[in-house]
Scaffold this motif. Structure first.
Motif, PDB file in Angstrom:
ATOM      1  N   TYR A   1       0.898  -1.193  -0.039  1.00 61.46           N
ATOM      2  CA  TYR A   1      -0.015  -0.115   0.039  1.00 61.46           C
ATOM      3  C   TYR A   1       0.832   1.204   0.059  1.00 61.46           C
ATOM      4  O   TYR A   1       0.657   2.188  -0.691  1.00 61.46           O
ATOM      5  N   THR A   2       1.802   1.131   0.827  1.00 61.16           N
ATOM      6  CA  THR A   2       2.783   2.508   0.647  1.00 61.16           C
ATOM      7  C   THR A   2       3.377   2.672  -0.645  1.00 61.16           C
ATOM      8  O   THR A   2       3.535   4.037  -0.958  1.00 61.16           O
ATOM      9  N   PHE A   3       3.692   1.732  -1.190  1.00 62.29           N
ATOM     10  CA  PHE A   3       4.304   1.860  -2.504  1.00 62.29           C
ATOM     11  C   PHE A   3       3.238   2.583  -3.447  1.00 62.29           C
ATOM     12  O   PHE A   3       3.518   3.482  -4.280  1.00 62.29           O
ATOM     13  N   VAL A   4       1.956   1.965  -3.432  1.00 61.68           N
ATOM     14  CA  VAL A   4       1.076   2.497  -4.316  1.00 61.68           C
ATOM     15  C   VAL A   4       0.637   3.983  -3.943  1.00 61.68           C
ATOM     16  O   VAL A   4       0.696   4.771  -4.790  1.00 61.68           O
ATOM     17  N   TYR A   5       0.721   4.318  -2.564  1.00 58.58           N
ATOM     18  CA  TYR A   5       0.055   5.717  -2.219  1.00 58.58           C
ATOM     19  C   TYR A   5       1.446   6.565  -2.511  1.00 58.58           C
ATOM     20  O   TYR A   5       1.021   7.807  -2.895  1.00 58.58           O
ATOM     21  N   VAL A   6       2.694   6.398  -2.334  1.00 61.23           N
ATOM     22  CA  VAL A   6       3.695   7.206  -2.784  1.00 61.23           C
ATOM     23  C   VAL A   6       3.656   7.316  -4.125  1.00 61.23           C
ATOM     24  O   VAL A   6       3.906   8.397  -4.769  1.00 61.23           O
ATOM     25  N   PHE A   7       3.328   6.462  -4.926  1.00 63.09           N
ATOM     26  CA  PHE A   7       3.507   6.540  -6.495  1.00 63.09           C
ATOM     27  C   PHE A   7       2.462   7.463  -7.005  1.00 63.09           C
ATOM     28  O   PHE A   7       2.822   8.297  -7.732  1.00 63.09           O
ATOM     29  N   THR A   8       1.493   7.513  -6.310  1.00 58.50           N
ATOM     30  CA  THR A   8       0.021   8.022  -6.882  1.00 58.50           C
ATOM     31  C   THR A   8       0.224   9.508  -6.304  1.00 58.50           C
ATOM     32  O   THR A   8      -0.035  10.403  -7.111  1.00 58.50           O
ATOM     33  N   PHE A   9       1.052   9.905  -5.277  1.00 59.57           N
ATOM     34  CA  PHE A   9       1.322  11.106  -4.896  1.00 59.57           C
ATOM     35  C   PHE A   9       2.069  11.776  -5.909  1.00 59.57           C
ATOM     36  O   PHE A   9       1.824  12.775  -6.467  1.00 59.57           O
ATOM     37  N   ILE A  10       3.142  11.148  -6.264  1.00 55.12           N
ATOM     38  CA  ILE A  10       4.234  11.681  -7.148  1.00 55.12           C
ATOM     39  C   ILE A  10       3.499  11.873  -8.794  1.00 55.12           C
ATOM     40  O   ILE A  10       3.781  12.672  -9.091  1.00 55.12           O
ATOM     41  N   SER A  11       2.802  10.788  -9.069  1.00 52.17           N
ATOM     42  CA  SER A  11       2.025  10.829 -10.236  1.00 52.17           C
ATOM     43  C   SER A  11       1.074  12.168 -10.280  1.00 52.17           C
ATOM     44  O   SER A  11       0.934  12.846 -11.150  1.00 52.17           O
ATOM     45  N   GLY A  12       0.425  12.502  -9.165  1.00 54.13           N
ATOM     46  CA  GLY A  12      -0.312  13.793  -9.145  1.00 54.13           C
ATOM     47  C   GLY A  12       0.293  14.859  -9.235  1.00 54.13           C
ATOM     48  O   GLY A  12      -0.002  15.674 -10.251  1.00 54.13           O
ATOM     49  N   ILE A  13       1.602  14.926  -8.724  1.00 52.66           N
ATOM     50  CA  ILE A  13       2.290  16.153  -8.817  1.00 52.66           C
ATOM     51  C   ILE A  13       2.944  16.393 -10.424  1.00 52.66           C
ATOM     52  O   ILE A  13       2.759  17.498 -11.009  1.00 52.66           O
ATOM     53  N   THR A  14       3.359  15.026 -11.005  1.00 49.73           N
ATOM     54  CA  THR A  14       3.921  15.142 -12.397  1.00 49.73           C
ATOM     55  C   THR A  14       2.628  15.380 -13.440  1.00 49.73           C
ATOM     56  O   THR A  14       2.866  15.668 -14.543  1.00 49.73           O
TER      57      THR A  14
END
Length: 213
Positions: free
Chosen positions: A66-79
């Motif tokens: 879950y941590t991996f998914v949430y970190v990824f989606t946060f970065i994805s939102g930024i980009t």
């Protein structure tokens, strides 16, 4: 048998719940993106790509957490912010809202079709992978030799179709195969990638149409 069905329904709901949380986190990332210096966007995009490659590399061991998914989606939102900002500036905020509403509608419809279809759609996997690789190749080609508006319009339309089919495929595969607890984060990540890519292609498509008017 009934217990298995109830458990599968519970796991399916958990995947959807994780997907929704991912979208909310990405929205926070999108908001944060306006405060990130443009010079930082490329390193973040590179990190996002590394995370995607990592996710596919370790997917067989189902160790995506879950941590991996949430970190990824946060970065994805930024980009994603520069893309959204660009189309807001050239086509208006209403185009972005229309793209999001269209994405949500298509996601819901294709998801329902995939979930209620009794036929196993796993035969689509090779076609979708080839189509995805073709989109990646054209995207790289576009960096060095930009497509004209007609080519970009066709590219965006094809991308929208491919990820619409991916949504149907992923929902169908969740129905056809048993979902275990450790698979939930990865399946939610798949749905998030389907959604955000579909949104990007539809936004690009509507942005081109609006700017050409």
């Amino acid at each position: 048998m009934e217990t298995i069905q109830v458990n599968q329904r519970s796991m399916f709901q958990k995947v959807l719940g994780t997907f929704i949380v991912s979208l909310l986190i990405a929205t926070v990332g999108l908001y944060v993106g306006q405060y990130i210096p443009p010079i930082m966007m490329f390193p973040l995009a590179a990190l996002e790509l590394i995370l995607i490659i990592s996710a596919f590399w370790i997917r067989k061991s189902k160790s995506v957490g879950y941590t991996f998914v949430y970190v990824f989606t946060f970065i994805s939102g930024i980009t994603t912010f520069p893309i959204v900002s660009h189309y807001v500036s050239i086509a208006g905020a209403q185009v972005v809202l229309l793209a999001f509403a269209s994405t949500f509608g298509i996601f819901a419809v294709m998801g329902i079709i995939g979930a209620i279809t009794k036929k196993d759609l796993s035969f689509l996997s090779t076609f979708l992978l080839v189509a995805l690789l073709a989109l990646v190749f054209i995207s790289l080609f576009n960096i060095f030799s930009p497509l004209n508006s007609g080519g970009l319009l066709a590219f965006s339309a094809i991308g929208s179709i491919v990820f619409s089919l991916y949504i149907m495929y992923d929902f169908n595969q969740m129905k056809q195969h048993r979902i275990s607890e450790e698979m939930v984060p990865l399946l939610a990540l798949n749905l998030y990638l389907d959604f955000i890519n579909l949104f990007t292609y539809i936004l690009q498509l509507l942005g081109i149409i609006e700017s050409d008017d």
